[in-house]
Enzyme design. Structure first.
Site, mmCIF file in Angstrom:
data_model
loop_
_atom_site.group_PDB
_atom_site.id
_atom_site.type_symbol
_atom_site.label_atom_id
_atom_site.label_comp_id
_atom_site.label_asym_id
_atom_site.label_seq_id
_atom_site.Cartn_x
_atom_site.Cartn_y
_atom_site.Cartn_z
ATOM 1 N N SER A 58 0.783 -1.241 0.000
ATOM 2 C CA SER A 58 0.000 0.000 0.000
ATOM 3 C C SER A 58 0.814 1.290 0.000
ATOM 4 C CB SER A 58 -0.960 0.000 1.186
ATOM 5 O OG SER A 58 -0.246 0.115 2.370
ATOM 6 N N THR A 179 -0.301 5.144 2.695
ATOM 7 C CA THR A 179 0.513 6.111 3.430
ATOM 8 C C THR A 179 1.405 5.474 4.470
ATOM 9 O OG1 THR A 179 -1.064 7.889 3.229
ATOM 10 C CG2 THR A 179 0.457 8.083 5.021
ATOM 11 N N THR A 197 2.996 8.984 0.434
ATOM 12 C CA THR A 197 1.745 8.337 0.019
ATOM 13 C C THR A 197 1.544 8.358 -1.492
ATOM 14 O OG1 THR A 197 -0.635 8.271 0.474
ATOM 15 C CG2 THR A 197 0.310 10.432 0.091
ATOM 16 N N ARG A 207 -5.633 15.493 -7.519
ATOM 17 C CA ARG A 207 -6.027 15.483 -6.100
ATOM 18 C C ARG A 207 -4.799 15.264 -5.200
ATOM 19 N NH1 ARG A 207 -5.345 11.910 -1.555
ATOM 20 N NH2 ARG A 207 -7.101 12.145 -0.152
ATOM 21 N N VAL A 208 -4.707 16.076 -4.168
ATOM 22 C CA VAL A 208 -3.668 15.905 -3.150
ATOM 23 C C VAL A 208 -4.372 15.847 -1.800
ATOM 24 C CG1 VAL A 208 -1.708 17.019 -2.009
ATOM 25 C CG2 VAL A 208 -1.895 17.087 -4.501
ATOM 26 N N GLY A 209 -3.962 14.906 -0.964
ATOM 27 C CA GLY A 209 -4.588 14.762 0.353
ATOM 28 C C GLY A 209 -3.780 15.440 1.444
ATOM 29 N N ASP A 210 -3.918 14.920 2.647
ATOM 30 C CA ASP A 210 -3.285 15.531 3.817
ATOM 31 C C ASP A 210 -1.776 15.275 3.901
ATOM 32 O OD1 ASP A 210 -3.888 12.782 4.182
ATOM 33 O OD2 ASP A 210 -3.649 12.978 6.349
ATOM 34 N N THR A 230 -2.789 8.899 8.939
ATOM 35 C CA THR A 230 -3.062 8.088 7.761
ATOM 36 C C THR A 230 -4.574 7.969 7.623
ATOM 37 O OG1 THR A 230 -2.655 5.943 6.697
ATOM 38 C CG2 THR A 230 -2.988 5.899 9.050
ATOM 39 N N GLY A 231 -5.029 7.622 6.439
ATOM 40 C CA GLY A 231 -6.467 7.436 6.247
ATOM 41 C C GLY A 231 -7.041 8.442 5.266
ATOM 42 N N GLY A 233 -7.658 11.443 3.743
ATOM 43 C CA GLY A 233 -6.981 12.719 3.894
ATOM 44 C C GLY A 233 -7.913 13.901 3.999
HETATM 45 C C1 SD4 Z 1 -4.382 10.653 1.533
HETATM 46 N N1 SD4 Z 1 -3.951 10.183 3.825
HETATM 47 O O1 SD4 Z 1 -3.844 10.974 0.488
HETATM 48 C C2 SD4 Z 1 -3.656 9.758 2.495
HETATM 49 C C3 SD4 Z 1 -4.025 8.343 2.207
HETATM 50 C C4 SD4 Z 1 -3.736 7.419 3.314
HETATM 51 O O2 SD4 Z 1 -3.627 5.365 4.264
HETATM 52 O O3 SD4 Z 1 -3.336 7.760 4.379
HETATM 53 N N2 SD4 Z 1 -3.922 6.177 3.214
HETATM 54 O O4 SD4 Z 1 -5.534 10.993 1.813
#
Ligand code: SD4
Length: 323
Positions: A58, A179, A197, A207-210, A230-231, A233
């Protein structure tokens, strides 16, 4: 459930990561810390190892692509508000954490994005690599063929960490999370963090997350502590999750209590959906650690002079709801 954090003797190095596969990164990073090295070197080494590890299903190579079949990578590193670096939407370079560190060390900027970030990576000698694994390409082709809605796909399951480094079975692979967040406290008492990540699967291009955003997926205040996430974002971004956790510690909260406040803030700001998960880890400046997640299935990798451990989070907001 009682909220407790483990106490570590100041001066003793520690490594703390999201997910059990974090320990694979710790294997690369621990010798650095054990030899009296710097926290920032350790966290970048940890992420670099995970990004390249094909058995981690992952992160990095093997991560699922965006809607158009393109894998894009994001990362950030941080030692303090005036010492941080970030890179978003790399398409041709695997070692996003190392590139973020280069931006921190060698430029007057914090963040580079997109094609220009790939060009910067070329210029500093990072090799170009194919980021799309055959397995991820097959998953994308099959998703395209089925025409399944992105949200339905995500509802197929959340990642469940069995403790061995893998988060997905064949079916829930569709829901891929991508992540690694690693925090280190070195023997000089200096903190650092890195987060890397490939973001959410089948995301809209761009798209960009946290994860690569300072204060969202990672925040480090050398006088207070460090938090990484993690998770999903988008949930973390809406509450500036990592910075909120550090600010709670500044107010005097225990690290796990600080993370619980972040999760409560998320729950009051959003209607949780089945696919939502957030996991957080924290190290306070004195070596106390904390961890928490919205739902079951999250695990933490922890390394100290006593060895490696996979731990359950200290707090789970909805323990009955695992992947
Ligand atoms: C995101 N937080 O881009 C990341 C993805 C992630 O475990 O953490 N996955 O949103």
């Amino acid at each position: 459930m009682p909220i407790m954090s483990a106490f570590m003797t100041p001066g003793t190095p520690i490594l703390l990561s999201t997910w059990s596969f974090g320990l694979r990164g710790h294997a690369a990073a621990w010798p650095v810390l054990e030899a009296g090295g710097h926290a920032i070197d350790a966290v970048v080494d940890a992420c670099t190892a995970i990004e390249a590890d094909p058995e981690v299903d992952s992160v990095g190579y093997g991560g699922l692509p965006d809607r158009d079949g393109q894998v894009t990578l994001d990362a950030c590193v941080m030692q303090s508000p005036s010492s941080c670096g970030s890179v978003c939407c790399l398409r041709h370079h695997l070692h996003a954490a190392r590139i973020a560190r280069e931006i921190m060390d060698s430029t007057s900027h914090v963040m580079l994005v997109g094609e220009a970030a790939d060009a910067y990576a070329d210029a500093v000698g990072e090799p170009r690599e194919n980021l799309l694994s055959p397995e991820a390409a097959k998953a994308w082709e099959s998703w395209k063929r089925d025409g399944t809605d992105v949200d339905q796909v995500r509802d197929a399951g959340r990642p469940v960490d069995q403790g061995g480094g893998r988060l997905f079975d064949a079916e829930s692979r569709w829901a891929g999370h991508d992540t690694i967040g690693t925090l280190a406290l070195d023997s000089m008492g200096v903190l650092a963090g890195a987060c890397s990540t490939s973001g959410s699967p089948w995301k809209l291009p761009g798209r960009v997350g946290d994860s690569p955003i300072v204060g969202h997926g990672l925040y480090v205040d050398p006088d207070i502590g460090a938090v990484t996430a993690t998770g999903t974002g988008e949930l973390v971004m809406g509450v500036c999750g990592a910075m909120l956790g550090v600010e709670e510690m500044r107010r005097g909260a225990d690290p796990t209590e600080a993370l619980v406040t972040v999760l409560q803030r998320i729950e009051s700001a959003y209607e949780l959906e089945d696919n939502h998960q957030v996991g957080l880890v924290a190290i306070r400046r004195d070596g106390r650690i904390g961890s928490a997640s919205l739902r079951g299935g999250f695990k933490v990798g922890y390394t100290s002079i006593d060895g490696d451990e996979v731990r359950d989070p200290e707090h789970v907001s909805h323990p009955g709801e695992s992947g």
